[in-house]
Design a protein around this motif. Structure first.
Motif, PDB file in Angstrom:
ATOM      1  N   ASN A   1      -0.217  24.308 -32.879  1.00  7.81           N
ATOM      2  CA  ASN A   1       1.134  24.580 -32.563  1.00  7.81           C
ATOM      3  C   ASN A   1       2.157  24.690 -33.717  1.00  7.81           C
ATOM      4  O   ASN A   1       2.918  25.606 -33.981  1.00  7.81           O
ATOM      5  CB  ASN A   1       1.639  23.526 -31.605  1.00  7.81           C
ATOM      6  N   ARG A   2       1.926  23.827 -34.924  1.00 10.66           N
ATOM      7  CA  ARG A   2       2.922  23.934 -35.993  1.00 10.66           C
ATOM      8  C   ARG A   2       2.598  25.075 -36.814  1.00 10.66           C
ATOM      9  O   ARG A   2       3.262  25.880 -37.464  1.00 10.66           O
ATOM     10  CB  ARG A   2       2.332  22.544 -36.855  1.00 10.66           C
ATOM     11  N   ASN A   3       1.025  25.404 -36.932  1.00  9.73           N
ATOM     12  CA  ASN A   3       0.560  26.595 -37.664  1.00  9.73           C
ATOM     13  C   ASN A   3       1.069  27.880 -36.935  1.00  9.73           C
ATOM     14  O   ASN A   3       1.564  28.858 -37.738  1.00  9.73           O
ATOM     15  CB  ASN A   3      -0.977  26.585 -37.635  1.00  9.73           C
ATOM     16  N   VAL A   4       1.272  27.976 -35.534  1.00  6.17           N
ATOM     17  CA  VAL A   4       1.919  29.038 -34.971  1.00  6.17           C
ATOM     18  C   VAL A   4       3.471  28.902 -35.242  1.00  6.17           C
ATOM     19  O   VAL A   4       3.717  30.164 -35.537  1.00  6.17           O
ATOM     20  CB  VAL A   4       1.741  29.013 -33.316  1.00  6.17           C
ATOM     21  N   GLN A   5       4.024  27.791 -35.377  1.00  5.36           N
ATOM     22  CA  GLN A   5       5.416  28.020 -35.654  1.00  5.36           C
ATOM     23  C   GLN A   5       5.692  28.538 -37.084  1.00  5.36           C
ATOM     24  O   GLN A   5       6.784  29.119 -37.569  1.00  5.36           O
ATOM     25  CB  GLN A   5       6.097  26.637 -35.491  1.00  5.36           C
ATOM     26  N   ASP A   6       4.664  28.196 -38.193  1.00  8.75           N
ATOM     27  CA  ASP A   6       4.971  28.829 -39.293  1.00  8.75           C
ATOM     28  C   ASP A   6       4.573  30.240 -39.415  1.00  8.75           C
ATOM     29  O   ASP A   6       5.269  30.977 -40.083  1.00  8.75           O
ATOM     30  CB  ASP A   6       3.743  28.071 -40.173  1.00  8.75           C
ATOM     31  N   LEU A   7       3.682  30.678 -38.599  1.00 11.99           N
ATOM     32  CA  LEU A   7       3.538  32.224 -38.489  1.00 11.99           C
ATOM     33  C   LEU A   7       4.947  32.817 -38.028  1.00 11.99           C
ATOM     34  O   LEU A   7       5.318  33.872 -38.177  1.00 11.99           O
ATOM     35  CB  LEU A   7       2.524  32.542 -37.649  1.00 11.99           C
ATOM     36  N   VAL A   8       5.574  32.144 -36.887  1.00 12.61           N
ATOM     37  CA  VAL A   8       6.950  32.703 -36.452  1.00 12.61           C
ATOM     38  C   VAL A   8       8.012  32.682 -37.489  1.00 12.61           C
ATOM     39  O   VAL A   8       8.668  33.684 -37.746  1.00 12.61           O
ATOM     40  CB  VAL A   8       7.320  31.695 -35.188  1.00 12.61           C
ATOM     41  N   ARG A   9       7.772  31.605 -38.381  1.00 12.17           N
ATOM     42  CA  ARG A   9       8.914  31.624 -39.523  1.00 12.17           C
ATOM     43  C   ARG A   9       8.617  32.595 -40.333  1.00 12.17           C
ATOM     44  O   ARG A   9       9.712  33.183 -40.871  1.00 12.17           O
ATOM     45  CB  ARG A   9       8.810  30.132 -40.200  1.00 12.17           C
ATOM     46  N   ILE A  10       7.555  33.098 -40.806  1.00 13.52           N
ATOM     47  CA  ILE A  10       7.341  34.105 -41.774  1.00 13.52           C
ATOM     48  C   ILE A  10       7.032  35.427 -41.070  1.00 13.52           C
ATOM     49  O   ILE A  10       6.769  36.293 -41.741  1.00 13.52           O
ATOM     50  CB  ILE A  10       6.203  33.801 -42.900  1.00 13.52           C
ATOM     51  N   GLY A  11       7.356  35.510 -39.635  1.00 14.70           N
ATOM     52  CA  GLY A  11       6.743  36.752 -38.864  1.00 14.70           C
ATOM     53  C   GLY A  11       7.623  37.843 -39.604  1.00 14.70           C
ATOM     54  O   GLY A  11       7.131  38.917 -39.616  1.00 14.70           O
ATOM     55  N   ASP A  12       9.053  37.964 -40.047  1.00 18.48           N
ATOM     56  CA  ASP A  12       9.707  38.999 -40.398  1.00 18.48           C
ATOM     57  C   ASP A  12       8.889  39.358 -41.763  1.00 18.48           C
ATOM     58  O   ASP A  12       8.811  40.857 -41.892  1.00 18.48           O
ATOM     59  CB  ASP A  12      11.114  38.598 -40.710  1.00 18.48           C
ATOM     60  N   ASP A  13       8.670  38.474 -42.503  1.00 17.66           N
ATOM     61  CA  ASP A  13       8.053  38.851 -43.969  1.00 17.66           C
ATOM     62  C   ASP A  13       6.662  39.613 -43.729  1.00 17.66           C
ATOM     63  O   ASP A  13       6.496  40.640 -44.471  1.00 17.66           O
ATOM     64  CB  ASP A  13       7.659  37.783 -44.911  1.00 17.66           C
ATOM     65  N   LEU A  14       5.759  38.903 -42.673  1.00 21.07           N
ATOM     66  CA  LEU A  14       4.593  39.750 -42.331  1.00 21.07           C
ATOM     67  C   LEU A  14       4.769  41.039 -41.893  1.00 21.07           C
ATOM     68  O   LEU A  14       4.008  42.239 -42.078  1.00 21.07           O
ATOM     69  CB  LEU A  14       3.921  38.786 -41.386  1.00 21.07           C
ATOM     70  N   ALA A  15       5.588  41.359 -40.986  1.00 17.08           N
ATOM     71  CA  ALA A  15       6.130  42.712 -40.455  1.00 17.08           C
ATOM     72  C   ALA A  15       6.378  43.668 -41.556  1.00 17.08           C
ATOM     73  O   ALA A  15       6.091  44.746 -41.460  1.00 17.08           O
ATOM     74  CB  ALA A  15       7.073  42.584 -39.397  1.00 17.08           C
ATOM     75  N   ALA A  16       7.436  43.113 -42.508  1.00 17.42           N
ATOM     76  CA  ALA A  16       7.679  44.055 -43.699  1.00 17.42           C
ATOM     77  C   ALA A  16       6.420  44.369 -44.549  1.00 17.42           C
ATOM     78  O   ALA A  16       6.542  45.424 -45.338  1.00 17.42           O
ATOM     79  CB  ALA A  16       8.581  43.085 -44.491  1.00 17.42           C
ATOM     80  N   ASP A  17       5.394  43.519 -44.643  1.00 18.70           N
ATOM     81  CA  ASP A  17       4.177  43.823 -45.381  1.00 18.70           C
ATOM     82  C   ASP A  17       3.249  44.619 -44.550  1.00 18.70           C
ATOM     83  O   ASP A  17       2.047  44.555 -44.870  1.00 18.70           O
ATOM     84  CB  ASP A  17       3.334  42.530 -45.916  1.00 18.70           C
ATOM     85  N   ASN A  18       3.459  45.008 -43.426  1.00 21.17           N
ATOM     86  CA  ASN A  18       2.805  45.694 -42.271  1.00 21.17           C
ATOM     87  C   ASN A  18       1.635  45.168 -41.742  1.00 21.17           C
ATOM     88  O   ASN A  18       0.491  45.627 -41.498  1.00 21.17           O
ATOM     89  CB  ASN A  18       2.253  46.837 -43.199  1.00 21.17           C
TER      90      ASN A  18
END
Length: 154
Positions: A46-63
């Motif tokens: 669950n912490r790892n998923v929340q890390d992905l949520v936190r960086i989600g916009d950056d990931l989307a910007a990187d396609n």
């Protein structure tokens, strides 16, 4: 576990709404980061998923599109997704766990579901693959960001 540099397998999964999701739907358009949760009750996962949520916009910007795979029923996955406020598609498999499709089968006498992460580039090639019986070893955000940076520098 999948081999880095190998073609990703065709995976057909189901999201929490019952829609079919295929990895090939992303090919030629987006890279995909799949995170395989050991169990929806796993605090490390669950912490790892929340890390992905936190960086989600950056990931989307990187396609990069993030998909979260969980063992269990679609209904349980939907309830977990709502509780955790996960903005990404949460996927299950129709017959078995999605984990089996990438070699993250149960270990230790079939008792421990493995967790892991897989990054597949837009051409369908595995660029990162990490799995572990203990959830602390199934996700390395720093390593994933480094691979993504090498794929699509801003």
């Amino acid at each position: 576990m999948l081999e880095i540099g190998s073609p990703a397998p065709e995976m057909v999964l189901e999201d929490t709404m019952g829609n079919t999701v295929r990895l090939s739907d992303y090919r030629g358009r987006h890279a995909v980061l799949l995170y395989f949760v050991r169990a929806t009750s796993c605090p490390v996962c669950n912490r790892n998923v929340q890390d992905l949520v936190r960086i989600g916009d950056d990931l989307a910007a990187d396609n990069v599109r993030v998909l979260i795979a969980v063992p269990g029923s679609r209904e349980r996955a939907a309830a977990w997704k709502a509780r955790q406020r996960v903005p990404f598609p949460v996927l299950t498999a129709r017959d078995d766990t999605p984990h089996e499709m990438v070699g993250l089968g149960r270990k230790v006498f079939g008792m421990m579901q493995r967790s892991g992460s897989v990054l597949i580039d837009a051409e369908g090639i595995v660029r990162h693959a990490q799995g572990a019986t203990l959830p602390t070893g199934g996700y390395d955000g720093k390593a994933i960001r480094a691979v993504i940076g090498a794929l699509s520098p801003r």
